[in-house]
Design an enzyme around this catalytic site. Sequence first.
Site: not given
Ligand code: CS2
Ligand code: MG
Length: 405
Positions: A149, A161, A213, A215, A239, A265, A286, A342, A405
């Site tokens: 990634r 982030y 990603d 986010h 993602e 996720e 996810r 992952e 987020w």
């Molecule tokens: C991310 C994570 O791994 C991922 O795909 O989106 O860093 C996620 O933001 C954090 O695990 C949230 O707790």
């Molecule tokens: Mg993610």
Amino acid sequence: MSDRIVGAEVILTSPTRNFVTLKVTTDDGVVGYGDATLNGRELAVASYLRDHVAPLLIGRDARRIEDTWQYLYRGGYWRRGPVTMAAIGAVDVALWDIKGKTLGQPVYQLLGGAVRDRVLGYTHATGWELPALLDSVRERTERGFQAVRAQMGVPGLDTVYGVFRDARAYEPAGRGAAPVEEVWDTDAYLRAAPEVLAGLRAEVGPELKLLHDAHHRLTPQQAARLGRALEPVDLFWLEDVTPAENQEALRLVRRHTTVPLALGEVFNTVWDCQRLVTEQLIDFVRTCVSHAGGISHLRRILQLAELYQVRGAPHGPSDVSPVALGASLHVGLATPNFAIQEYMGYDPLVHEVFPHAWAYADGHLTPGDAPGIGVGLDEELAARFPYEPAYLPVARRRDGSMTDW
Ligand code: CS2
Ligand code: MG
């Protein structure tokens, strides 16, 4: 031998980051572990387990995994949600661990046995600009990773982030009483991402699986544009393009791009996934074993997904503990439509606190053949690292309003 539950204890530890672990003990002295970590909301799950679940577990038959799941899910009246489902997930994984240990079998054998020899893994690479990102990707491919990634910086922003200017200590949750506030600029990101990812693809060649990603930060139209712009990069997936609540958004994205989409996720149940799966609005789901009700429920989600050729790709950042990672790998080894796991990796101390049978080699992960899940907890060592408040950063747009987020 009666397999009655006589203990259900919640253990908090922070070996570089926080983890919440449920330890279930039977009257035969068999111990099972489940991961109950919910990043930034750890104490809520700890209380849910300690105050409301542990007393209900005492005296129950540890062999009745499905019935216990149904009892906690249906019996709680207030269904779903991350706190509830992380708590139920921890109980479920702990009971599978106990069953495996009691029967002397690794859990994947109890799930029907292996359908593959090993589980493909992907890890994270990060660099503010293309040269640093390329170095980071190469360091991962040298360690054998075949899927990476890639996250980049955004010109004009100080922080992004998941992207670290100094990549040594990469932990998204920062210790402190409140989250760090970052500034976010979607337009600048949309200009940077396609260019950097195209440059990366040109350097690494066609074979490496590249993932990215977003986010949950884009509108449907922005996501469609990004997907289309990234088509020449041939991503393995893009993602979390849009916030997961507005599932209709994915239909718009799909109409405009063939980029494979991964999402989920933050989902906790099969009902959260149902629409995206049955309408084939995503390619990879996810959901993870700790946040989506454990092995029993993740299997249910993946079995629904299998009917629609959607593949499983569980979340596995540093906040998914080695216990959940191990549980996920048992599911991965035994589930036909499990695509990739992952594996962000852990600080060496985390490996010490949670000694594990699972292993990484050559871009792949295997759960190991220890009975149960195969992940322990060194309680003495864990006790030396008490819980400390820690939060993921939050981000505001340039006008001060909160981003998704
Ligand atoms: C991310 C994570 O791994 C991922 O795909 O989106 O860093 C996620 O933001 C954090 O695990 C949230 O707790
Ligand atoms: Mg993610």
